[in-house]
Enzyme design. Structure first.
Site, mmCIF file in Angstrom:
data_model
loop_
_atom_site.group_PDB
_atom_site.id
_atom_site.type_symbol
_atom_site.label_atom_id
_atom_site.label_comp_id
_atom_site.label_asym_id
_atom_site.label_seq_id
_atom_site.Cartn_x
_atom_site.Cartn_y
_atom_site.Cartn_z
ATOM 1 N N LYS A 187 0.860 -1.195 0.000
ATOM 2 C CA LYS A 187 0.000 0.000 0.000
ATOM 3 C C LYS A 187 0.884 1.228 0.000
ATOM 4 C CE LYS A 187 -3.996 2.044 0.476
ATOM 5 N NZ LYS A 187 -3.698 2.724 -0.806
ATOM 6 N N ASP A 235 -0.352 10.874 -4.445
ATOM 7 C CA ASP A 235 0.782 11.544 -3.798
ATOM 8 C C ASP A 235 0.989 12.815 -4.628
ATOM 9 O OD1 ASP A 235 3.146 10.927 -1.723
ATOM 10 O OD2 ASP A 235 4.101 11.815 -3.461
ATOM 11 N N LYS A 270 5.121 1.780 -3.169
ATOM 12 C CA LYS A 270 5.099 3.160 -3.693
ATOM 13 C C LYS A 270 5.324 3.095 -5.194
ATOM 14 C CE LYS A 270 4.654 7.450 -2.404
ATOM 15 N NZ LYS A 270 3.880 8.043 -1.291
HETATM 16 P P1 NDP Z 1 0.240 17.809 -4.157
HETATM 17 O O1 NDP Z 1 0.716 17.470 -5.512
HETATM 18 O O2 NDP Z 1 -1.206 17.925 -3.893
HETATM 19 O O3 NDP Z 1 0.936 19.168 -3.657
HETATM 20 C C1 NDP Z 1 2.321 19.293 -3.580
HETATM 21 C C2 NDP Z 1 2.647 20.731 -3.214
HETATM 22 O O4 NDP Z 1 4.029 20.852 -2.975
HETATM 23 C C3 NDP Z 1 2.328 21.698 -4.336
HETATM 24 O O5 NDP Z 1 2.012 22.952 -3.776
HETATM 25 C C4 NDP Z 1 3.632 21.765 -5.103
HETATM 26 O O6 NDP Z 1 3.791 22.968 -5.853
HETATM 27 C C5 NDP Z 1 4.633 21.689 -3.968
HETATM 28 N N1 NDP Z 1 5.871 21.071 -4.419
HETATM 29 C C6 NDP Z 1 6.025 19.829 -4.952
HETATM 30 N N2 NDP Z 1 7.293 19.609 -5.258
HETATM 31 C C7 NDP Z 1 7.958 20.715 -4.918
HETATM 32 C C8 NDP Z 1 9.304 21.099 -4.998
HETATM 33 N N3 NDP Z 1 10.237 20.271 -5.489
HETATM 34 N N4 NDP Z 1 9.647 22.323 -4.532
HETATM 35 C C9 NDP Z 1 8.710 23.161 -4.028
HETATM 36 N N5 NDP Z 1 7.407 22.858 -3.936
HETATM 37 C C10 NDP Z 1 7.046 21.654 -4.376
HETATM 38 O O7 NDP Z 1 0.904 16.718 -3.189
HETATM 39 P P2 NDP Z 1 0.480 16.300 -1.698
HETATM 40 O O8 NDP Z 1 -0.046 17.472 -0.973
HETATM 41 O O9 NDP Z 1 -0.342 15.084 -1.815
HETATM 42 O O10 NDP Z 1 1.889 15.856 -1.114
HETATM 43 C C11 NDP Z 1 2.750 16.756 -0.400
HETATM 44 C C12 NDP Z 1 3.725 15.954 0.445
HETATM 45 O O11 NDP Z 1 2.981 15.156 1.396
HETATM 46 C C13 NDP Z 1 4.611 14.960 -0.305
HETATM 47 O O12 NDP Z 1 5.856 14.849 0.356
HETATM 48 C C14 NDP Z 1 3.857 13.644 -0.154
HETATM 49 O O13 NDP Z 1 4.706 12.523 -0.310
HETATM 50 C C15 NDP Z 1 3.368 13.785 1.274
HETATM 51 N N6 NDP Z 1 2.240 12.937 1.640
HETATM 52 C C16 NDP Z 1 1.056 12.995 0.950
HETATM 53 C C17 NDP Z 1 -0.004 12.205 1.345
HETATM 54 C C18 NDP Z 1 -1.343 12.306 0.702
HETATM 55 O O14 NDP Z 1 -2.293 11.723 1.255
HETATM 56 N N7 NDP Z 1 -1.511 13.028 -0.386
HETATM 57 C C19 NDP Z 1 0.129 11.232 2.444
HETATM 58 C C20 NDP Z 1 1.382 11.311 3.160
HETATM 59 C C21 NDP Z 1 2.391 12.117 2.734
HETATM 60 P P3 NDP Z 1 3.154 23.112 -7.333
HETATM 61 O O15 NDP Z 1 1.680 23.323 -7.108
HETATM 62 O O16 NDP Z 1 3.826 24.287 -7.922
HETATM 63 O O17 NDP Z 1 3.462 21.840 -8.042
#
Ligand code: NDP
Length: 449
Positions: free
Chosen positions: A89, A165, A125
């Site tokens: 998962k 993600d 993953k």
């Molecule tokens: P989203 O794609 O919804 O959002 C990601 C956000 O982070 C966006 O605002 C994006 O900017 C920004 N971002 C991504 N990469 C970069 C970078 N290299 N530098 C600066 N900003 C960046 O993803 P999530 O909110 O789902 O995920 C965010 C984090 O949380 C990740 O680390 C993910 O692994 C973790 N996570 C997510 C879960 C989930 O349920 N979704 C569960 C557990 C952990 P932009 O809009 O410009 O792309």
């Protein structure tokens, strides 16, 4: 050399080109030293050498055609890391920075995170180096269909259940599910994060952000503190960040920052969540738009960031919720947070703090919630979605939220208890790593070689 260092040295030699993977392994291994001193069986069964190698790893070609009729090729990945305690998962990430090493670090973390939830989920993953930015609706759909055409042969409701993600939200899960169903002619709970009308769970979109704030509340309660009335920093503006802001506001806290890959917003009045959701969830635009529509907000583009730190983390605050991506807090950022009075860091993103930044938080003895504990609410609610799918029922928002809250309290409690057991009561990195590891390692021993 200790057993732990011996295995680590071997990995460093073998995978020098996968720094994020080595970072994630180092963090877990550092925490496990005291366990290995106490319990000899893990070394006897050579668990570390076994647990770092994925049970299965698939790299595949994804070919699709863009709107101009041009042939596009991307790299796809799925890692089925560990199935000792349940079906694989873990989410799918679509981002140009995705490499085998990225997926491996995320998959490795996922093993222990899933174990901490108390649910029957193994670690997996996946993702692709596909960049969703600038793509049309049709291109996103065509890519998702091509990706699933390959992925479908490796997954299943009892085998491997992916979710979202970075770059994979409700829209992408819809296209992926549609293609899986077409190929298999079977309506299975093979993905989580589905829409409500076809097997999704209430609270899944909110779960990671809400869960992270619940976790922070637990850490603060122990210190007789709360989030009410407090200034908070949030990074990112995607799924995790948005629902972190929402829960913080519900609890009376004042989140004043959000960011995206192009810059960050400081809004002294507190983030306008309605505007943020409209820009990011509906219009899918940059945060520049936020500053145009809200005059008191200040936008700083990445081009104006200093070389050695991120100015977002140099804003005075009580608590910080990094919710964008890995290594977004370096040592200097950690120093800035502490200097400005930050008392709590709770990680929404996966591995957002570099190793030295994490050590800085631990040494300062602030409330520090490491990602695999603090952000486990997302996968936990995915687990609840799987349970509802299997029983063909749907729970209400209140029921799922209550279960999520209970799970976050449980994760805090076992991490804390385990940290105390090893004489480091304030070290939730150690507590969560040992608690997550022990359950998986014991299952591996019980199931034989
Ligand atoms: P989203 O794609 O919804 O959002 C990601 C956000 O982070 C966006 O605002 C994006 O900017 C920004 N971002 C991504 N990469 C970069 C970078 N290299 N530098 C600066 N900003 C960046 O993803 P999530 O909110 O789902 O995920 C965010 C984090 O949380 C990740 O680390 C993910 O692994 C973790 N996570 C997510 C879960 C989930 O349920 N979704 C569960 C557990 C952990 P932009 O809009 O410009 O792309």
């Amino acid at each position: 050399m200790s057993y732990v260092n011996e295995v680590l040295a071997r990995l460093q030699k073998k995978f020098p080109h996968q720094p994020e993977f080595l970072q994630a392994v180092t963090e877990v291994f550092e925490s496990l030293e005291p366990l290995f001193k106490k319990e000899k069986k893990y070394q006897k069964y050579n668990i570390l050498s076994r647990i770092v190698i994925p049970e299965r790893q698939v790299n595949f070609r994804v070919t699709w055609i863009n709107d101009k009729g041009e042939i596009q090729v991307n790299q796809g990945y799925r890692i089925q890391y560990n199935s000792a305690i349940g079906p694989y998962k873990g989410g799918l990430r679509f981002h140009p920075s995705v490499s085998e090493g990225t997926i491996k670090f995320l998959g490795f973390e996922q093993i222990f995170k899933n174990s901490l939830t108390g649910l029957a989920m193994g670690g997996g993953k996946g993702g692709s180096d596909f960049d969703p930015k600038g793509k049309t609706e049709t291109e996103i759909m065509h890519f998702c269909q091509a990706f699933m055409t390959e992925l479908s042969r490796h997954i299943g409701a009892r085998t491997d259940v992916p979710a979202g993600d970075i770059g994979v939200g409700g829209r992408e899960i819809g296209y992926l599910f549609g293609q899986y169903k077409k190929l298999q002619n079977s309506f299975d709970g093979v993905l989580t994060g589905k829409a409500l009308g076809w097997g999704g769970s209430l609270v899944r979109p909110e779960a990671t952000g809400y869960g992270n704030v619940y976790f922070a509340e637990e850490m603060l309660k122990e210190k007789k503190e709360s989030l009410e009335g407090k200034i908070c920093l949030v990074s990112g503006s995607g799924n995790v960040a948005i629902y972190t802001v929402e829960k913080l506001q519900q609890l009376g806290a004042k989140p004043v920052t959000v960011s995206d890959s192009r810059g960050y917003i400081y809004d002294s009045e507190g983030i306008d969540l309605v505007l943020l959701k409209d820009i990011k969830e509906v219009r899918r635009e940059s945060l520049v738009e936020y500053a145009k529509e809200r005059k008191n907000a200040k936008y700083t583009p990445v081009s104006e960031y200093p070389n050695d730190h991120n100015p977002l983390w140099n804003t005075p605050c009580f608590a910080a919720f990094p919710s964008a991506t890995q290594n977004e807090i370096n040592l200097k950022d950690a120093e800035n947070l502490l200097k400005n009075g930050c008392k709590c860091v709770s990680e929404g993103a996966n591995m957002p703090s570099s190793l030295d930044a994490a050590h800085k938080f631990l040494n300062a003895k602030i409330c520090y919630g490491p990602a695999k504990a603090a952000n486990a609410g997302g996968v936990a609610t995915s687990g609840l979605e799987m349970s509802q799918n299997a029983a063909m029922i749907s729970w209400t928002f209140e029921e799922v939220d209550k279960k999520l809250h209970g799970i976050m309290k449980h994760i805090y409690a076992i991490s804390k208890e385990t940290a105390k057991e090893f004489g480091e009561a304030d070290n939730l990195v150690l507590g969560s790593n040992i608690a997550g590891f022990r359950k998986v390692a014991d299952a591996m021993i019980e199931q034989g070689i």
